[in-house]
Motif scaffolding. Structure first.
Motif, short mmCIF file in Angstrom:
data_model
loop_
_atom_site.label_atom_id
_atom_site.label_comp_id
_atom_site.label_asym_id
_atom_site.label_seq_id
_atom_site.Cartn_x
_atom_site.Cartn_y
_atom_site.Cartn_z
N UNK A 1 0.82 -1.21 0.00
CA UNK A 1 0.00 0.00 0.00
C UNK A 1 0.85 1.26 0.00
N UNK A 2 2.09 1.17 0.47
CA UNK A 2 3.01 2.31 0.45
C UNK A 2 3.38 2.72 -0.97
N UNK A 3 3.08 1.85 -1.94
CA UNK A 3 3.38 2.13 -3.34
C UNK A 3 2.29 2.94 -4.02
N UNK A 4 1.13 3.13 -3.37
CA UNK A 4 0.02 3.84 -3.98
C UNK A 4 -0.91 2.89 -4.70
N UNK A 5 -2.10 3.35 -5.03
CA UNK A 5 -3.14 2.45 -5.56
C UNK A 5 -2.82 1.94 -6.96
N UNK A 6 -2.14 2.73 -7.79
CA UNK A 6 -1.85 2.25 -9.15
C UNK A 6 -0.87 1.09 -9.12
N UNK A 7 0.23 1.25 -8.41
CA UNK A 7 1.19 0.15 -8.32
C UNK A 7 0.61 -1.04 -7.58
N UNK A 8 -0.19 -0.78 -6.56
CA UNK A 8 -0.84 -1.89 -5.85
C UNK A 8 -1.75 -2.68 -6.78
N UNK A 9 -2.50 -1.98 -7.62
CA UNK A 9 -3.40 -2.65 -8.57
C UNK A 9 -2.60 -3.49 -9.57
N UNK A 10 -1.49 -2.98 -10.00
CA UNK A 10 -0.66 -3.74 -10.94
C UNK A 10 -0.15 -5.02 -10.31
N UNK A 11 0.09 -5.00 -9.00
CA UNK A 11 0.56 -6.19 -8.30
C UNK A 11 -0.59 -7.16 -7.99
N UNK A 12 -1.77 -6.62 -7.66
CA UNK A 12 -2.92 -7.45 -7.29
C UNK A 12 -3.53 -8.13 -8.50
N UNK A 13 -3.56 -7.45 -9.64
CA UNK A 13 -4.15 -8.02 -10.84
C UNK A 13 -5.67 -7.99 -10.80
N UNK B 1 -1.49 7.94 -11.50
CA UNK B 1 -0.88 7.43 -10.28
C UNK B 1 -1.20 8.23 -9.04
N UNK B 2 -1.79 9.42 -9.19
CA UNK B 2 -2.14 10.26 -8.04
C UNK B 2 -3.59 10.02 -7.66
N UNK B 3 -3.82 9.70 -6.40
CA UNK B 3 -5.16 9.36 -5.92
C UNK B 3 -6.12 10.55 -6.05
N UNK B 4 -7.35 10.24 -6.39
CA UNK B 4 -8.37 11.25 -6.67
C UNK B 4 -8.85 11.89 -5.36
#
Length: 577
Positions: A390-402, A414-417
């Motif tokens: 989660x320290x990576x932000x939601x975009x990178x987290x989503x890329x990892x979660x799939x 990459x910047x949260x809304x």
């Protein structure tokens, strides 16, 4: 050199504290003014687009302005500008404090920090007289490792003396959480990871002390302008900020189905009243504070916690948490750790929905759980367990979660809304989509258009584009002069009045038309940075969640991909891009 400027940038090597004075041409100052505009220009000249944001050679700029140190209300502000470790695009975060005044008194218009200290350090910058150049030195900071921003600043003031003004990072910055902030006097250069860049340079804090002031071209005229602006700033245009602060928007947004709830699954939160400033005022002790040189006084502090709308939304409704005790504790903890509350709340809320959908095996991380919210913040600050993702932000987290979870990740570039539901506020949706630093309510004031009679906020047409551009241009100029955006309703003719202020300070015979062109130039410079850094047109969009799916509690609020693409294309056509 014009009045109001020193005509130089101090380039500091964090590896040894060496300070080099670099001349800034008057033409550059006039074209970009200061703040965000000057910071972006300096980054472009330095070649910052090519560097990894966390590499030693990647520069971090603190940019002041000609108005800093003047008697003009809200002018004690600075911009922190860098390539963002969260977005890999331009990032400029603004804040108010005495750090701006003290930094400019070093005899410069900007500080540029490059390099990396060998150990965790405090960078001390000092200037001791009109004939003395500013000098730098490094102080070991191991004893401050893991300390909160507040404790670090208090310790350094006791150690160095109260004449030093200090900006610091918390544990989040030390551990390179990608949305760490830079703190100073309880305020934050918050979005996009400025604190992460400073942490990558192994700098725990910067302490500044200087004696050099600039003169004003027309001091009597400046005094008259300042008195008039101060008087107007205490009028009805800013009353809501004085009375309830920025949190006054919360119940209004909830009524308009525009309060993002449970990771933007809804625009209405059943617990909104518990988080409202009206309820907080009735049930808690409250004090008010103002930024340095500010006459508005928008800061409302409840039980020792500074409360802002964006923190209440991000840590409250967005995570489904309606317990005000928990939300205030979460906000306080983010401040201590040096975390951007919007990105922290946005990333946690995204993870909560992923748990609901079975995409993430963290069963404790559920919407509405105050315990889960507080635990997640601690894990992020420590980069421990799920907090490391989660320290990576939601975009990178989503890329990892799939699982195509990027469709529900609440981010642009990459910047949260922030706390504005795009389907209910569609001019703002355009502002988010095209924003150079990502989804941002401070670089685009398009929500003002949505709440006016100029557009139908739930069904905008191409006419909205011009209005969105106008708010973006105005914000760029305000962020470069620099003055607070809460003054926007005070000005009768902002560009003409800004030209008058600039003329009184610098002596330039600036005109309203010149400043309109300056604003456009600054916006273009940000886009130039992004283009050189790898921007593609596909980035100017919103997550799939917001496109072709109506807002569940307001079916009339629906934004099609076709309509957004038309708005974006017209935006770029009018920008000449």
């Amino acid at each position: 050199m014009p009045f109001g400027y020193h005509g130089s940038c101090l380039r500091i090597d964090a590896s040894n504290g060496h300070v080099e004075r670099v001349h800034i041409a008057e033409a550059t100052l006039r074209q970009f003014l200061g703040g965000s505009g000057l910071g972006v220009r300096l980054l472009l000249d330095e070649g910052a687009v090519d560097a990894d944001p966390l590499a030693p050679e990647s520069p971090l700029v603190f940019a002041f302005s000609p108005l800093v140190g003047s008697p003009l209300t809200t002018s004690a502000k600075f911009a922190v500008v860098s390539k963002s470790p969260l977005t890999d695009r331009i990032n400029d975060s603004l804040a108010s404090s005495g750090f701006a005044v003290a930094g400019k008194r070093l005899g410069c218009d900007a500080l540029m920090i490059v390099g990396r200290a060998a150990e965790l350090s405090v960078l001390i910058l000092e200037q001791d007289g009109s004939d003395e150049p500013a000098r730098g030195r490094l102080l070991p900071a191991e004893k401050y490792r893991g300390a909160s921003c507040q404790d670090t600043e208090a310790g350094l003031r006791a150690e160095l003396g109260h004449e030093y003004r200090i900006a610091s990072i918390g544990t989040a910055g030390e551990r390179l959480v990608r949305y760490a902030t830079i703190s100073h006097d309880g305020r934050h250069a918050g979005r996009g990871g400025s604190g992460t860049v400073l942490g990558a340079k192994n700098i725990k804090a910067i302490a500044v002390r200087g004696t050099l002031r600039t003169d004003w071209a027309h001091p009597q005229e400046l005094t008259a302008l300042s008195r008039d602006l101060s008087k107007r700033s205490f009028g009805p245009a800013t009353a809501k900020y004085r009375e309830l602060g920025t949190a006054t928007n919360l119940l209004t947004f909830n009524r308009f189905n525009a309060l993002p709830t449970r990771n933007f699954q809804s625009g209405t939160f059943e617990g909104a009243a518990n988080l409202s400033p009206e309820q907080l005022t009735a049930t808690r002790s409250k004090t008010r504070e103002s930024c340095v040189t500010c006459t508005i006084g928008c800061e409302h502090i409840y039980d020792g916690v500074r409360v802002e709308y964006e923190s209440l939304f991000a840590l409250g409704s967005l995570c489904g948490v309606g317990d005000s005790d928990v939300v205030l504790r979460a906000s306080r903890r983010c401040d201590e750790l040096g975390l951007d509350t919007i990105s922290a709340g946005g990333t946690i809320a995204f993870a909560m929905e992923c748990v609901d959908r079975g995409w993430l095996d963290e069963p404790w991380l559920r919407f509405g759980s105050g315990e889960a919210l507080l635990r997640a913040i601690e894990l992020i600050g420590a980069r421990d367990g799920i907090g490391n993702l989660l320290a990576e932000g939601s975009r990178r987290a989503a890329q990892a979660i799939g699982h195509d979870s990027i469709a529900i990740a609440p981010q642009v570039k990459g910047l949260e809304i922030p706390g504005y539901e795009p389907r209910a506020l569609q001019t703002m949706a355009l502002g988010f989509a095209v924003g150079p630093r990502g989804a941002d309510h401070n670089r685009s004031g398009a929500y003002e258009v949505d709440f006016s009679d100029k557009v139908d906020r739930r069904n905008v047409t191409i006419d909205a584009v011009q209005h969105a551009i106008e708010t973006e241009d105005r914000a760029a100029l305000m962020d470069s002069l620099i003055v607070c955006k809460f003054l926007r309703g005070v000005f009768e003719d902002f560009y003409a009045e800004a030209a008058g202020m600039l003329r009184a300070v610098t002596g330039w015979e600036a005109t309203a038309d010149e400043l309109r062109e300056t604003a456009r130039r600054i916006v273009a410079a940000k886009r130039q940075f992004n283009l050189l850094a790898g921007w593609t047109p596909a980035e100017d969009t919103l997550p799939e969640r917001f496109l072709n799916t109506p807002l569940p509690d307001d079916p009339a609020a629906s934004l099609s991909r076709t309509r957004l693409n038309e708005l974006v294309a017209e935006y770029h056509r009018q920008r000449g891009a």
